[in-house]
Design a protein around this motif. Structure first.
Motif, PDB file in Angstrom:
ATOM      1  N   MET A   1       0.850  -1.206   0.000  1.00 31.63           N
ATOM      2  CA  MET A   1       0.000   0.000   0.000  1.00 31.63           C
ATOM      3  C   MET A   1       0.875   1.241   0.000  1.00 31.63           C
ATOM      4  N   GLN A   2       0.608   2.156  -0.923  1.00 32.90           N
ATOM      5  CA  GLN A   2       1.416   3.359  -0.990  1.00 32.90           C
ATOM      6  C   GLN A   2       1.083   4.305   0.154  1.00 32.90           C
ATOM      7  N   LEU A   3       2.130   4.919   0.709  1.00 29.04           N
ATOM      8  CA  LEU A   3       1.909   5.872   1.791  1.00 29.04           C
ATOM      9  C   LEU A   3       1.233   7.113   1.231  1.00 29.04           C
ATOM     10  N   ASP A   4       0.132   7.506   1.821  1.00 32.08           N
ATOM     11  CA  ASP A   4      -0.573   8.711   1.408  1.00 32.08           C
ATOM     12  C   ASP A   4       0.098   9.883   2.118  1.00 32.08           C
ATOM     13  N   LEU A   5       1.021  10.565   1.385  1.00 35.18           N
ATOM     14  CA  LEU A   5       1.811  11.615   2.019  1.00 35.18           C
ATOM     15  C   LEU A   5       0.952  12.780   2.506  1.00 35.18           C
ATOM     16  N   ASP A   6      -0.063  13.088   1.697  1.00 35.11           N
ATOM     17  CA  ASP A   6      -0.920  14.221   2.078  1.00 35.11           C
ATOM     18  C   ASP A   6      -1.601  13.934   3.417  1.00 35.11           C
ATOM     19  N   ASN A   7      -2.097  12.697   3.536  1.00 39.45           N
ATOM     20  CA  ASN A   7      -2.777  12.329   4.778  1.00 39.45           C
ATOM     21  C   ASN A   7      -1.803  12.351   5.957  1.00 39.45           C
ATOM     22  N   TRP A   8      -0.566  11.886   5.687  1.00 43.82           N
ATOM     23  CA  TRP A   8       0.452  11.880   6.744  1.00 43.82           C
ATOM     24  C   TRP A   8       0.749  13.308   7.193  1.00 43.82           C
ATOM     25  N   ARG A   9       0.867  14.200   6.198  1.00 48.66           N
ATOM     26  CA  ARG A   9       1.152  15.617   6.503  1.00 48.66           C
ATOM     27  C   ARG A   9       0.046  16.206   7.383  1.00 48.66           C
ATOM     28  N   VAL A  10      -1.191  15.878   7.019  1.00 49.96           N
ATOM     29  CA  VAL A  10      -2.338  16.404   7.793  1.00 49.96           C
ATOM     30  C   VAL A  10      -2.253  15.917   9.234  1.00 49.96           C
ATOM     31  N   GLN A  11      -1.954  14.623   9.384  1.00 53.87           N
ATOM     32  CA  GLN A  11      -1.900  14.048  10.740  1.00 53.87           C
ATOM     33  C   GLN A  11      -0.771  14.662  11.548  1.00 53.87           C
ATOM     34  N   VAL A  12       0.404  14.838  10.923  1.00 55.03           N
ATOM     35  CA  VAL A  12       1.543  15.420  11.638  1.00 55.03           C
ATOM     36  C   VAL A  12       1.228  16.867  12.019  1.00 55.03           C
ATOM     37  N   LYS A  13       0.616  17.585  11.053  1.00 54.73           N
ATOM     38  CA  LYS A  13       0.306  19.004  11.308  1.00 54.73           C
ATOM     39  C   LYS A  13      -0.644  19.147  12.493  1.00 54.73           C
ATOM     40  N   LYS A  14      -1.612  18.227  12.567  1.00 55.73           N
ATOM     41  CA  LYS A  14      -2.564  18.277  13.702  1.00 55.73           C
ATOM     42  C   LYS A  14      -1.806  18.220  15.012  1.00 55.73           C
ATOM     43  N   GLY A  15      -0.729  17.457  15.018  1.00 57.01           N
ATOM     44  CA  GLY A  15       0.036  17.260  16.238  1.00 57.01           C
ATOM     45  C   GLY A  15       0.740  18.515  16.719  1.00 57.01           C
ATOM     46  N   TYR A  16       1.308  19.311  15.784  1.00 60.11           N
ATOM     47  CA  TYR A  16       2.074  20.466  16.264  1.00 60.11           C
ATOM     48  C   TYR A  16       1.373  21.805  16.070  1.00 60.11           C
ATOM     49  N   LEU A  17       0.147  21.772  15.537  1.00 55.60           N
ATOM     50  CA  LEU A  17      -0.572  23.032  15.299  1.00 55.60           C
ATOM     51  C   LEU A  17      -0.838  23.795  16.591  1.00 55.60           C
ATOM     52  N   GLU A  18      -1.285  23.059  17.600  1.00 59.21           N
ATOM     53  CA  GLU A  18      -1.586  23.717  18.878  1.00 59.21           C
ATOM     54  C   GLU A  18      -0.311  24.322  19.463  1.00 59.21           C
ATOM     55  N   LEU A  19       0.796  23.611  19.319  1.00 55.87           N
ATOM     56  CA  LEU A  19       2.087  24.113  19.801  1.00 55.87           C
ATOM     57  C   LEU A  19       2.425  25.421  19.086  1.00 55.87           C
ATOM     58  N   CYS A  20       2.236  25.446  17.768  1.00 51.78           N
ATOM     59  CA  CYS A  20       2.563  26.651  16.985  1.00 51.78           C
ATOM     60  C   CYS A  20       1.682  27.832  17.381  1.00 51.78           C
ATOM     61  N   ILE A  21       0.411  27.552  17.612  1.00 56.16           N
ATOM     62  CA  ILE A  21      -0.517  28.638  18.001  1.00 56.16           C
ATOM     63  C   ILE A  21      -0.084  29.235  19.327  1.00 56.16           C
ATOM     64  N   LEU A  22       0.245  28.361  20.283  1.00 58.04           N
ATOM     65  CA  LEU A  22       0.667  28.871  21.604  1.00 58.04           C
ATOM     66  C   LEU A  22       1.990  29.634  21.494  1.00 58.04           C
ATOM     67  N   LEU A  23       2.885  29.141  20.644  1.00 53.69           N
ATOM     68  CA  LEU A  23       4.175  29.826  20.466  1.00 53.69           C
ATOM     69  C   LEU A  23       3.971  31.222  19.888  1.00 53.69           C
ATOM     70  N   LEU A  24       3.096  31.321  18.895  1.00 55.17           N
ATOM     71  CA  LEU A  24       2.843  32.626  18.266  1.00 55.17           C
ATOM     72  C   LEU A  24       2.251  33.609  19.268  1.00 55.17           C
ATOM     73  N   ILE A  25       1.298  33.131  20.050  1.00 57.06           N
ATOM     74  CA  ILE A  25       0.651  34.026  21.024  1.00 57.06           C
ATOM     75  C   ILE A  25       1.661  34.446  22.090  1.00 57.06           C
ATOM     76  N   ARG A  26       2.527  33.507  22.484  1.00 54.52           N
ATOM     77  CA  ARG A  26       3.538  33.870  23.489  1.00 54.52           C
ATOM     78  C   ARG A  26       4.487  34.922  22.942  1.00 54.52           C
ATOM     79  N   LYS A  27       4.838  34.763  21.660  1.00 48.97           N
ATOM     80  CA  LYS A  27       5.789  35.688  21.034  1.00 48.97           C
ATOM     81  C   LYS A  27       5.223  37.097  20.969  1.00 48.97           C
ATOM     82  N   ARG A  28       3.935  37.179  20.589  1.00 54.20           N
ATOM     83  CA  ARG A  28       3.320  38.504  20.410  1.00 54.20           C
ATOM     84  C   ARG A  28       2.631  39.008  21.678  1.00 54.20           C
TER      85      ARG A  28
END
Lengths: 111, 308
Positions: A1-28
């Motif tokens: 089965m071929q790895l669905d890269l787009d789906n993998w990207r979505v899953q990984v992004k879900k993992g660090y999105l909250e971290l990025c949002i908190l980092l941005l708010i802390r910065k500003r």
């Protein structure tokens, strides 16, 4: 089965999105929704409005963020600003440590 | 359908889907999303409103579902079972569906806008005018109740209490619907001068365990000037009305459901303000970690907090 890269990207992004949002708010120090979306878009971390606002609401309920409304000098567009609480700062620090450990692990495996 | 109607209809649907949430939280979500849509549309007028609503936000039910699931709640429309029922109704009775749509459009017009904030004119209008706080004319209107400077056929009531003699540490002032002018005094006595309607009852005073309660609950539509001795922490809780606080010099905790609070800070004093308005307007108030800062906390659900 071929790895669905787009789906993998979505899953990984879900993992660090909250971290990025908190980092941005802390910065500003504090940001409101539209401002946060624009900054995420600049960083090519696209996120729909219908996802971001419920996420901010949840993080506020969890005590990671505190919100204040401001209307001074803003014509007809009251803005809800979000800032990190003390609990949020602590949680963010732990998330950063975890994320850095994951990056170190991947680098270690790659050697 | 013009853009304003599209936005209001979308928000009405979202508000319906958010029904399991408390009214004030729903109003805050709707205000935030409406403000975003308007500001985003102004920044990029070429982007059609339909795209903002359908692509950027998505179906009201889906958006509401995200808010609700984070709190462990289910959408009000009932999920899969609701869809089957709706399908059956749509197939069986087209006229019923058309009636629902028409009734929805009438509801949009009737209650539109859900929240309207005009900072320049100092006005906050909620639920199509059910709550109307107007700073320019100094009036707070909640349903049929109107609080302003006019008070017909009034009588004057004066009262005072020596708080130091009675060992008071905290003063509580609950009220229902009133206009209060609050200031601090270096004298020992708590003083109140009220103008009330001719048939109103007098304020009730209770003293218990170091707490003095000046109960203005039964004074409907009263206008009171209250002078609080320095050294007394004070909590003021009201349902509807207007409050003006001049030169606060002691810890003050104000909460008001619907109305307006105006504060004139003493320029010689350092303050730690904690001001929250759920739906409405607020000016910027500074915070301070200074040990000598006077703590002033103000919470208004619907209305405004302004600085003179």
């Amino acid at each position: 089965m071929q790895l669905d890269l787009d789906n993998w990207r979505v899953q990984v992004k879900k993992g660090y999105l909250e971290l990025c949002i908190l980092l941005l708010i802390r910065k500003r120090k504090r940001m409101y929704g539209l401002e946060l979306l624009e900054r995420l878009s600049d960083l090519e971390l696209s996120l729909k409005e219908g996802t971001l606002y419920p996420m901010l609401n949840r993080m506020t309920d969890d005590g990671l963020l505190a919100s204040t409304w401001e209307t001074e000098g803003i014509k007809g567009h009251p803005r809800k600003f979000y800032a990190l609480t003390r609990k949020g700062l602590g949680a963010l620090s732990e998330m950063e440590d975890e994320f850095n450990k994951m990056v170190e692990l991947v680098l270690k495996i790659q050697k | 359908m013009n853009n304003d109607i599209k936005i209001e209809y979308y928000l009405l649907q979202l508000d319906r889907e958010l029904k399991p949430l408390p009214v004030s939280e729903r109003a805050e979500i709707i205000t935030e999303i409406k403000s975003h849509i308007r500001e985003a549309s102004e920044k990029d007028p070429s982007r059609p409103i339909d795209r903002i609503l359908q692509e950027d936000f998505g179906l009201p039910k889906v958006v509401a579902g995200r808010y609700l699931s984070a709190k462990g709640l289910k959408p009000s429309s009932g999920g899969e079972r609701g869809k089957k029922v709706f399908k059956w109704l749509a197939v069986g009775t087209v006229a019923f569906f058309a009636f629902i749509f028409f009734a929805g459009m009438m509801a949009v017009w009737y209650f539109s806008p859900l929240i309207k904030v005009d900072n320049e004119k100092g006005r906050v209008v909620l639920l199509g005018g059910l709550i109307d706080v107007n700073e320019q004319i100094g009036q707070v209107k909640v349903g049929d109740l109107v609080v302003n400077d006019a008070l017909k056929e009034s009588v004057e009531i004066h009262g005072d209490e020596d708080v130091w003699e009675k060992g008071i540490r905290l003063i509580k002032i609950p009220f229902n619907t009133a206009k209060l002018d609050v200031s601090h005094t270096e004298k020992r006595r708590l003083v109140w001068d009220c103008k009330v309607s001719a048939d109103a009852e007098s304020p009730q005073v209770d003293v218990s365990a170091g707490v003095l309660t000046l109960n203005l609950d039964r004074l409907n539509l009263a206008k009171c000037a209250i002078r609080i001795p320095i050294g007394m922490r004070t909590e003021i809780q009201g349902v509807n009305g207007s409050m003006e606080v001049e030169y606060p010099r002691e810890s003050l905790d104000i909460s008001l459901n619907n109305g307006r609070v105006k504060i004139l800070p003493d320029p010689r004093q350092v303050y730690d303000f904690d001001v929250k308005v759920k739906n409405g307007l607020q000016d910027f108030f500074p915070r301070s970690n200074d040990k000598g800062a006077v703590k002033v906390k103000v919470s208004v659900v619907n209305g405004m907090v302004k600085k003179e």
